[in-house]
Design a protein around this motif. Structure first.
Motif, mmCIF file in Angstrom:
data_model
loop_
_atom_site.group_PDB
_atom_site.id
_atom_site.type_symbol
_atom_site.label_atom_id
_atom_site.label_comp_id
_atom_site.label_asym_id
_atom_site.label_seq_id
_atom_site.Cartn_x
_atom_site.Cartn_y
_atom_site.Cartn_z
ATOM 1 N N GLU A 301 40.942 38.088 36.843
ATOM 2 C CA GLU A 301 41.979 37.483 37.680
ATOM 3 C C GLU A 301 42.103 38.278 38.988
ATOM 4 O OE1 GLU A 301 44.209 34.869 37.807
ATOM 5 O OE2 GLU A 301 44.689 35.874 39.689
ATOM 6 N N PRO A 302 41.863 37.615 40.154
ATOM 7 C CA PRO A 302 41.924 38.356 41.420
ATOM 8 C C PRO A 302 43.292 38.980 41.680
ATOM 9 C CG PRO A 302 41.323 36.037 41.799
ATOM 10 C CD PRO A 302 41.486 36.206 40.325
ATOM 11 N N SER A 348 34.392 31.116 37.727
ATOM 12 C CA SER A 348 35.293 32.210 38.114
ATOM 13 C C SER A 348 36.720 31.697 38.389
ATOM 14 C CB SER A 348 34.749 32.880 39.379
ATOM 15 O OG SER A 348 35.745 33.719 39.910
ATOM 16 N N GLU A 350 38.486 32.753 40.545
ATOM 17 C CA GLU A 350 38.671 32.833 41.999
ATOM 18 C C GLU A 350 38.647 31.452 42.645
ATOM 19 O OE1 GLU A 350 35.756 35.562 43.509
ATOM 20 O OE2 GLU A 350 36.568 37.218 42.317
ATOM 21 N N ARG A 353 42.022 30.426 43.408
ATOM 22 C CA ARG A 353 42.848 31.355 44.201
ATOM 23 C C ARG A 353 42.224 31.530 45.572
ATOM 24 N NH1 ARG A 353 46.602 31.409 40.309
ATOM 25 N NH2 ARG A 353 46.296 32.849 38.575
ATOM 26 N N ALA A 357 40.636 36.438 46.668
ATOM 27 C CA ALA A 357 39.659 37.241 45.923
ATOM 28 C C ALA A 357 39.460 38.595 46.588
ATOM 29 C CB ALA A 357 38.352 36.504 45.841
#
Ligand code: FAD
Length: 357
Positions: A301-302, A348, A350, A353, A357
């Motif tokens: 999780e970024p 991913s 990411e 999000r 990242a």
């Protein structure tokens, strides 16, 4: 080597425990229920079909097949698609999607003698297999324990502090890495770790067990699939299971079959067979939890270093399990994934999000 805590004792969590313990990490898995595989993993249709799912899912299917074969967990079954005269469009789309071969209806009826006159089109793909899901789950549990993993049931994760640890049934435990393998509750786990969910949505799917139709020996019949995944049926331990194949969005829960949905699904199935549904021996439902783009979510999780996702297995959790765990273990080791860079990006977290990242 890291101290790794895994939340969730379904197929995702136990497969990850086996892979990460084999890598030499100190692994502890926590399952809230009193038994492993109580939720989605105990309620699946147990089918392996390499062409089921999007291109990313198929990469995981292909890479999982040799592992399941090595565990003697796959038995050839085959899938036969059937459609009515007014379903030719959906039929053609499914034939292409599932790489099927169209066959004459008489041949379909030779294979499954209960097909009714409503069947106008049929196609087959003999590549699909049954998965011995109990053997797979228990096989990975055994492998995890052999490599020293601790597996606890009746252990509810109540708080997560990414990079530091978690609270399990009232006890604080240190962990460098927390793996979120909580199935339908994966977004809820993110909340415990202080990060927003990813929009993972559980969808209910129900199942009914019937006596073998007409007293036939169904053991060698292929799975039957209604065009557009409108229902399916398959042999199961001498009986016959039928699913309405519904995808009804629900909150995370201990799911049960909806009577009306089940009845409507059984009607859709019954239109294509000569044997009426006279008795339902048992029914159940489980949750298939998808990310918005229907690919798995695997990676760190970024917004919370040390918190890894292993979620969004949807309707593919068994047929993707082994390669998903190997992918995760490569990410944790900081090595390139055996599935390649494009797949790594496609799964991913990411992707949900942007700019973070
Ligand atoms: C009807 C149906 C048919 C299916 N058919 C197939 C098929 O043919 N082939 C296939 O490959 N897949 C199939 N699937 C999909 C497959 O079953 C799932 O993708 C897979 O089981 C998901 O595994 P999981 O470990 O992610 O989730 P789960 O098995 O649901 O495990 C998650 C676990 O996390 C635990 N948990 C949640 N919160 C906490 C907490 N706070 N603390 C501790 N533990 C917690 C839960 O109790 C749960 O046991 C089907 C699913 C359904 C419902």
């Amino acid at each position: 080597m890291s101290r790794i805590a895994i939340v969730g004792g379904g197929i995702a969590g136990v497969t990850a425990a086996a892979a990460l313990a084999a890598d030499g990490h100190e692994v502890a898995l926590f399952e809230r229920e009193s038994q492993l595989g109580y939720h989605a993993s105990g309620r699946s249709a147990a089918v392996f079909e390499e062409n089921y799912g999007n291109a990313t899912i198929r990469a995981f299917n292909r890479a999982t097949a040799p592992v399941l074969t090595g565990m003697n967990a796959l038995t050839p079954r085959g899938i036969m698609l059937v459609a009515g005269a007014d379903q030719s469009h959906g039929f053609r789309a499914d034939v292409a999607e599932l790489d099927m071969r169209e066959i004459p209806v008489v041949e379909a009826r030779d294979r499954v003698p209960i097909l009714s006159d409503s069947v106008a089109f049929a196609a087959i793909n003999m590549g699909a297999s049954d998965i011995d899901t109990d053997a797979v789950l228990q096989g990975f549990v055994k492998a995890a324990r052999t490599h020293g993993a601790r597996i606890e049931t009746g252990a509810r994760v109540e708080a997560i502090s990414p990079g530091h640890g978690l609270r399990v049934s009232g006890s604080e435990l240190p962990a460098d890495i927390v793996i979120n393998a909580a199935g339908a509750w994966a977004d809820e786990m993110a909340g415990l770790a202080g990060v927003p969910g990813l929009g993972l949505q559980p969808y209910r799917r129900s199942m009914a067990r019937l006596p073998a139709p007409g007293g036939h020996d169904v053991r060698d019949w292929p799975m039957l699939l209604g065009a557009g995944e409108s229902w399916y049926a398959k042999p199961d331990a001498g009986g016959w299971i039928v699913s309405p194949a519904e995808e009804d969005p629900v909150d995370p829960m201990d799911a049960w079959a909806d009577d009306m949905v089940l009845a409507e699904g059984l009607d859709r199935y019954a239109a294509f067979v000569t044997e009426p549904v006279t008795r339902v021996e048992a029914n159940w439902a489980g949750l298939r939890t998808f990310a918005p783009d229907r690919s798995l979510v695997i990676g760190e999780e970024p917004l919370a270093p040390g918190f890894f996702w292993l979620a969004g297995q949807g309707g593919y959790g068994f047929q993707t399990c082994a390669s998903a765990a190997l992918h995760l273990s490569a990410l944790i080791a900081g090595q390139p994934s055996p599935l390649g860079r494009a797949v790594t990006r496609a799964v991913s977290p990411e992707r949900f999000r942007p700019g973070q990242a």
